[in-house]
Design a protein around this motif. Structure first.
Motif, PDB file in Angstrom:
ATOM      1  N   ASN A  51      12.992   8.198 -14.753  1.00 49.78           N
ATOM      2  CA  ASN A  51      14.006   8.769 -15.742  1.00 49.78           C
ATOM      3  C   ASN A  51      13.599  10.351 -15.576  1.00 49.78           C
ATOM      4  N   PRO A  52      13.217  10.981 -15.342  1.00 50.23           N
ATOM      5  CA  PRO A  52      12.938  12.908 -15.237  1.00 50.23           C
ATOM      6  C   PRO A  52      14.029  12.894 -15.896  1.00 50.23           C
ATOM      7  N   ARG A  53      13.982  14.689 -16.457  1.00 50.56           N
ATOM      8  CA  ARG A  53      15.335  15.567 -16.697  1.00 50.56           C
ATOM      9  C   ARG A  53      16.028  15.782 -15.693  1.00 50.56           C
ATOM     10  N   VAL A  54      14.765  16.096 -14.820  1.00 49.67           N
ATOM     11  CA  VAL A  54      14.870  16.309 -13.292  1.00 49.67           C
ATOM     12  C   VAL A  54      14.761  16.358 -12.018  1.00 49.67           C
ATOM     13  N   VAL A  55      15.933  16.542 -10.934  1.00 46.35           N
ATOM     14  CA  VAL A  55      14.686  16.352  -9.286  1.00 46.35           C
ATOM     15  C   VAL A  55      15.125  17.035  -8.708  1.00 46.35           C
ATOM     16  N   ALA A  56      13.929  17.999  -8.789  1.00 50.57           N
ATOM     17  CA  ALA A  56      14.493  19.360  -7.370  1.00 50.57           C
ATOM     18  C   ALA A  56      13.795  19.121  -6.220  1.00 50.57           C
ATOM     19  N   LEU A  57      14.759  18.702  -4.810  1.00 49.32           N
ATOM     20  CA  LEU A  57      14.510  18.743  -4.056  1.00 49.32           C
ATOM     21  C   LEU A  57      14.457  20.342  -2.940  1.00 49.32           C
ATOM     22  N   SER A  58      13.444  19.843  -2.569  1.00 54.84           N
ATOM     23  CA  SER A  58      13.176  20.946  -2.007  1.00 54.84           C
ATOM     24  C   SER A  58      12.460  20.654  -0.449  1.00 54.84           C
ATOM     25  N   GLY A  59      11.296  21.929   0.449  1.00 57.27           N
ATOM     26  CA  GLY A  59      10.872  21.116   1.560  1.00 57.27           C
ATOM     27  C   GLY A  59      10.026  22.235   1.788  1.00 57.27           C
ATOM     28  N   GLY A  60       9.426  23.204   2.911  1.00 57.38           N
ATOM     29  CA  GLY A  60      10.942  23.013   4.401  1.00 57.38           C
ATOM     30  C   GLY A  60      12.387  23.330   3.588  1.00 57.38           C
TER      31      GLY A  60
END
Length: 351
Positions: A51-60
């Motif tokens: 239950n996080p406030r936000v998930v940031a998809l990054s990389g690469g």
């Protein structure tokens, strides 16, 4: 002890078309370690349970990941806010439309207000033009969604601030931001001495000195940049000192810990620093979270991170932490970095 992470950064792949001089993950120079689609959905479900406030998809580069929009949609439908960070190199019109559909925020990395500076930092000719093209596509989608009175597309520009682009901050506000009427944010982040940016030679040529960091984050500077930017654009500046993770600051609640997931599902004990505590596909996400938080009580961590006062201190601490907690593969990469002295990209960029 914290009940769980507010923010999760998921490096979805180490594959990348660029070769950035400061790359925190050395993406494009190592195996992608990218999961198959079904396992990525399992990681998404595990993150939802936190239950996080936000998930940031990054990389690469997350846009090279097949099925990335389905993964983001899974998170979004569960009520988790999602963000994505992209170089824009492979952006196509249909991608801009999909990004608007499933992400709460889309951030394009732009590390120079001119092609000369950006392309040198990003390590590939044409990357500046590709980033601007991606921003143009996003601007068009945002305008059309606003016309149709649909959920707005919130997109922004993120600049990793180093010595090469430090003189260009005002130009970002006056020459870049006005090109995109729907742009919402312009963020200037002081470079973090992580990965390739922790190399001593990077510190010598490109890492900001402490006076520059102070100037970047000063209220007069932020006010000046905000005044120069278009009215609809919010300007942010940060020194990223929360990512040092000094144990005393975390214990007192000054800083909060971010969970960082590597492409294969391994969970880092602490963001920025190498060293994992298990894999989210194999163990309870909450157990991994608590295990990571407990790393802050490790005597070596307390001694190493409590001594950080300057950016150069931080870079030295990163090198110590990475070598101490990193795997044999990590140590091998660190040793390969150390034999590269005065690489051409730094010499070319030095002001």
């Amino acid at each position: 002890m914290s009940s769980g992470p507010e923010v999760v950064v998921w490096d979805t792949t180490y594959a990348c078309p660029l070769r950035c001089s400061h790359c925190y993950s050395e993406s494009g120079r190592r195996a992608s370690r990218q999961l198959g689609h079904e396992d990525m959905l399992k990681v998404a479900d595990a993150l939802i349970s936190l239950n996080p406030r936000v998930v940031a998809l990054s990389g690469g580069e997350p846009l090279v990941v097949k099925g990335i929009f389905e993964v983001a949609g899974r998170l979004s439908r569960a009520g988790v806010k999602t963000a994505v960070y992209t170089s824009g190199w492979i952006m196509e019109p249909w991608m801009a439309t999909e990004l608007a559909r499933v992400f709460d925020e889309v951030v394009v990395s732009l590390d120079g207000a001119t092609a000369q500076v950006h392309d040198r930092i990003r390590g590939r000719r044409g990357s500046f033009d590709r980033a601007l093209s991606a921003l143009t596509l996003l601007d068009g989608v945002a305008k059309e969604r606003r016309r149709q009175k649909r959920t707005p597309l919130w997109f922004g520009i993120d600049c990793v601030v180093v010595r090469s682009n430090f003189p260009q901050l005002e130009e970002f506000c006056t020459a870049i931001a006005p090109r995109f009427p729907e742009l919402r944010t312009l963020t200037f982040n002081a470079a973090v001495p992580e990965g390739l940016a922790s190399r001593p030679e990077f510190g010598h040529f490109e890492l900001l000195d402490d006076a520059q960091v102070t100037r970047l984050t000063s209220e007069p500077q932020r006010t000046r940049l905000q005044e120069l930017a278009p009215p609809g654009v919010r300007v942010y500046t940060t020194d990223n000192q929360n990512l040092v993770m000094r144990p005393d600051r975390f214990a007192s609640g000054v800083d909060s810990l971010v969970m960082q997931i590597e492409p294969d599902g391994a969970v880092r004990a602490l963001p920025v620093y190498e060293g994992t505590v298990g894999n989210i596909l194999e163990e309870s996400p909450l157990d991994l979270w608590y295990r990571g938080v407990s790393r802050l009580s490790d005597p070596f961590v307390v001694e190493t991170l409590s001594a950080v006062r300057t950016l150069q201190d931080w870079a030295e601490a990163v090198r110590r932490m990475d070598y101490h907690f990193g795997s044999e593969e990590v140590r091998s990469r660190i040793e390969r970095r150390s034999v590269r002295t005065n690489p051409p990209e730094f010499s070319a960029l030095a002001l």
